[in-house]
Design an enzyme around this catalytic site. Structure first.
Site, PDB file in Angstrom:
ATOM      1  N   GLU A  59      39.952  52.208  32.299  1.00  0.00           N
ATOM      2  CA  GLU A  59      39.306  51.399  33.347  1.00  0.00           C
ATOM      3  C   GLU A  59      37.721  52.347  33.832  1.00  0.00           C
ATOM      4  OE1 GLU A  59      39.594  48.538  36.864  1.00  0.00           O
ATOM      5  OE2 GLU A  59      41.175  49.956  36.526  1.00  0.00           O
ATOM      6  N   GLY A 116      38.860  45.580  43.572  1.00  0.00           N
ATOM      7  CA  GLY A 116      39.519  45.539  44.492  1.00  0.00           C
ATOM      8  C   GLY A 116      40.596  46.460  45.380  1.00  0.00           C
ATOM      9  N   ALA A 117      41.415  46.724  43.754  1.00  0.00           N
ATOM     10  CA  ALA A 117      42.916  47.154  44.487  1.00  0.00           C
ATOM     11  C   ALA A 117      42.265  48.658  43.851  1.00  0.00           C
ATOM     12  CB  ALA A 117      44.257  46.787  44.059  1.00  0.00           C
ATOM     13  N   SER A 118      41.193  49.553  43.038  1.00  0.00           N
ATOM     14  CA  SER A 118      41.341  51.053  42.587  1.00  0.00           C
ATOM     15  C   SER A 118      39.497  51.235  42.415  1.00  0.00           C
ATOM     16  CB  SER A 118      41.972  50.935  41.466  1.00  0.00           C
ATOM     17  OG  SER A 118      41.004  49.681  40.508  1.00  0.00           O
ATOM     18  N   THR A 119      39.531  52.338  42.616  1.00  0.00           N
ATOM     19  CA  THR A 119      38.471  52.589  42.696  1.00  0.00           C
ATOM     20  C   THR A 119      38.523  53.953  41.509  1.00  0.00           C
ATOM     21  OG1 THR A 119      35.737  53.641  43.569  1.00  0.00           O
ATOM     22  CG2 THR A 119      38.371  53.884  44.500  1.00  0.00           C
ATOM     23  N   GLN A 120      37.135  53.692  40.512  1.00  0.00           N
ATOM     24  CA  GLN A 120      37.203  55.019  39.117  1.00  0.00           C
ATOM     25  C   GLN A 120      35.852  55.960  39.865  1.00  0.00           C
ATOM     26  OE1 GLN A 120      40.343  52.666  39.041  1.00  0.00           O
ATOM     27  NE2 GLN A 120      37.817  51.025  38.894  1.00  0.00           N
TER      28      GLN A 120
END
Length: 506
Positions: free
Chosen positions: A173, A214-218
């Site tokens: 992602e 909403g659930a992860s960051t990259q």
């Protein structure tokens, strides 16, 4: 009756003007025809692709188009349409699996209207599920599999070439988001960005990508230093004849929605009552939460300790400084096993170059109207917003959904904490970030990068054959151009012929 003086001269020159005029028009038409026919693309050779982004809170469908003649084996892809699926993301159908697939029908029906019917069978369809489904798979693998099966059944019912639905890793992602951003800004293929337009980024080379869901960051970028000792964080891509090696890391449970749950869990740990006060919500705002949401969620379940109450009541107090302090507690900054880390013992090389921040990063900063402001101004705007009452904010923003409006104080403060202290974007480095929603009419996100990478695996149609060879095209362009110039000069000389060259009319 005598003829007017000069009439014989006019009669003698009129045929010349007519001939020259015809030749000039013919030369101009020829010049335009050669140029247009050589470079006008054939619509028959366009290919289409459809990517569904199944996020944690909602699903979007993107339709892309590119010419069949690929450049260095990678299609020149552009976004031509987007459709937001009604309802929650597909992970939200865990307790209603049968409706996960049908929820996509409205957008897939729209795709049938956008893509030409003769292209249906050759149009690939991909669905990529992100952090929401990664969490559901952790919580209940069989349910996650059933949701994907239901989605696949619906997508297979359409006349397109369905290529699969799968859960992307966080690293994929992040990397595909990096590809999208650099493609749109012309860093992977210079011709994408017209030379006469100003660039958003002044420095050469690629830029980093910052994605917040909403659930992860990259976070993804090309590091300057040697990272051979941390190969598990590196990915390689071959696009447009070049190979890129990028650092990428995804932090599951640190998207803005899950990060809020982590913070609320910390508040609950230190409370013996079912009512808590939270400085990240505005004064006068109240919310209730079922404790089951904390006990079963994979992000909070490990640290959850049973309480005597089942419903939690939250009251907002609206204080930026206290909110920031509470957010700091959800990160673990100790125990770095390498030379440099971000948080939770995760390796991250020193920042290099400029960055584009999109998804929730952009939406939050755009709401606060600080996308182009220095860090000090962002913090100032956050303090002012967090100090407002819930009644005032609702009156000022009546069209924004309550769920989003009530969380902007937390979300903005979380962005400051994540970018400023965890990713080390100090006040001086903050200017290296550009908050982006769209670039060149395409959404910033992972889907376009996914499509670009996948075009390497799609067989090209028969290439569009240009009517003339390169040499012949150049020669004709030169011939017609010279003809136009010469005919204009000859016409001017005849029209403005010096008197000494004219014969006196008798």
């Amino acid at each position: 009756m005598d003829q007017p003086k000069g009439s014989k001269l006019w009669k003698g020159t009129r045929p010349k003007y007519v001939i020259i005029g015809f030749l000039l028009v013919g030369a101009v038409i020829g010049l335009i025809a050669v140029a247009v026919s050589q470079y006008h693309p054939s619509t028959r050779n366009h290919k289409y692709g459809i990517v569904l982004d199944a996020g944690s809170s909602h699903t979007n469908m993107y339709i892309y188009k590119w010419p069949a003649e690929k450049e260095n084996d990678t299609g020149v892809v552009q976004q031509i349409d987007v459709c937001e699926v009604e309802g929650p993301g597909i992970s939200g159908y865990a307790s209603d699996v049968g409706n996960a697939g049908p929820s996509l029908k409205h957008c897939m029906d729209k795709a049938k209207e956008v893509v030409p019917e003769r292209k249906y069978r050759d149009t690939p369809v991909y669905l990529g599920a992100t952090a929401g489904m990664r969490l559901l798979r952790m919580e209940n693998a069989s349910t996650a599999k059933s949701v994907l099966s239901g989605v696949e059944a619906t997508l297979r019912s359409y006349p397109f070439n369905f290529r699969g639905a799968r859960i992307l890793s966080g690293e994929e992602e992040g990397a595909y988001g990096w590809i999208t951003l650099n493609y749109l800004l012309g860093n992977l293929r210079e011709a994408i960005w017209p030379s006469f337009l100003p660039r958003l980024f002044a420095r050469p080379g690629t830029i980093g990508a910052l994605d917040l869901g909403g659930a992860s960051t990259q976070i993804t970028f090309e590091p300057n230093q040697d990272t051979s000792g941390s190969s598990e964080y590196m990915l390689n891509f071959h696009l447009y004849g070049k190979t890129y090696s990028v650092y990428t890391h995804s932090y599951l449970c640190y998207g803005k929605d899950q990060a809020l749950r982590l913070k609320i869990l910390n508040n609950v740990k230190g409370s013996s009552t079912a009512r808590i006060q939270d400085p990240c919500f505005l004064k006068g705002y109240e919310r209730t939460m079922n404790m089951i949401d904390l006990s079963k969620n994979p992000c909070t379940a490990r640290s959850f300790h049973p309480k005597s109450f089942s419903i939690l009541h939250i009251e907002g107090t609206g204080d930026y400084e206290q909110c920031l302090a509470g957010i700091e507690d959800i990160f673990n900054s100790s125990g770095c096993p390498s030379s440099s880390c971000s948080f939770n013992a995760s390796f991250m090389p020193p920042l290099s170059g400029q960055f584009g921040a999109f998804s929730a990063f952009y939406y939050v900063m755009s709401f606060l109207n600080v996308t182009e402001q220095p860090m000090d101004e962002v913090i100032k705007a956050l303090k002012a917003f967090c100090s407002k009452s819930w009644a005032k904010v609702k009156a000022d923003y009546p069209k924004i959904k309550e769920k989003y409006l009530s969380e902007y104080c937390f979300a903005g403060t979380y962005v400051i904490s994540l970018l400023g202290k965890r990713y080390n974007f100090t006040k001086e480095k903050w200017s290296d970030i550009r908050f982006l929603g769209k670039v060149r009419d395409s959404d910033a996100g992972w889907t376009l990068g996914y499509m670009l990478n996948l075009t390497n695996m799609i067989n090209a149609e028969q290439s569009f054959l240009r009517p003339l060879s390169y040499i012949c095209h150049i020669c004709l362009m030169v011939v017609f151009s010279v003809m136009v110039v010469l005919l204009v000069v000859v016409g001017y000389v005849i029209y403005r012929k010096p008197k000494c060259l004219k014969k006196e009319a008798i």
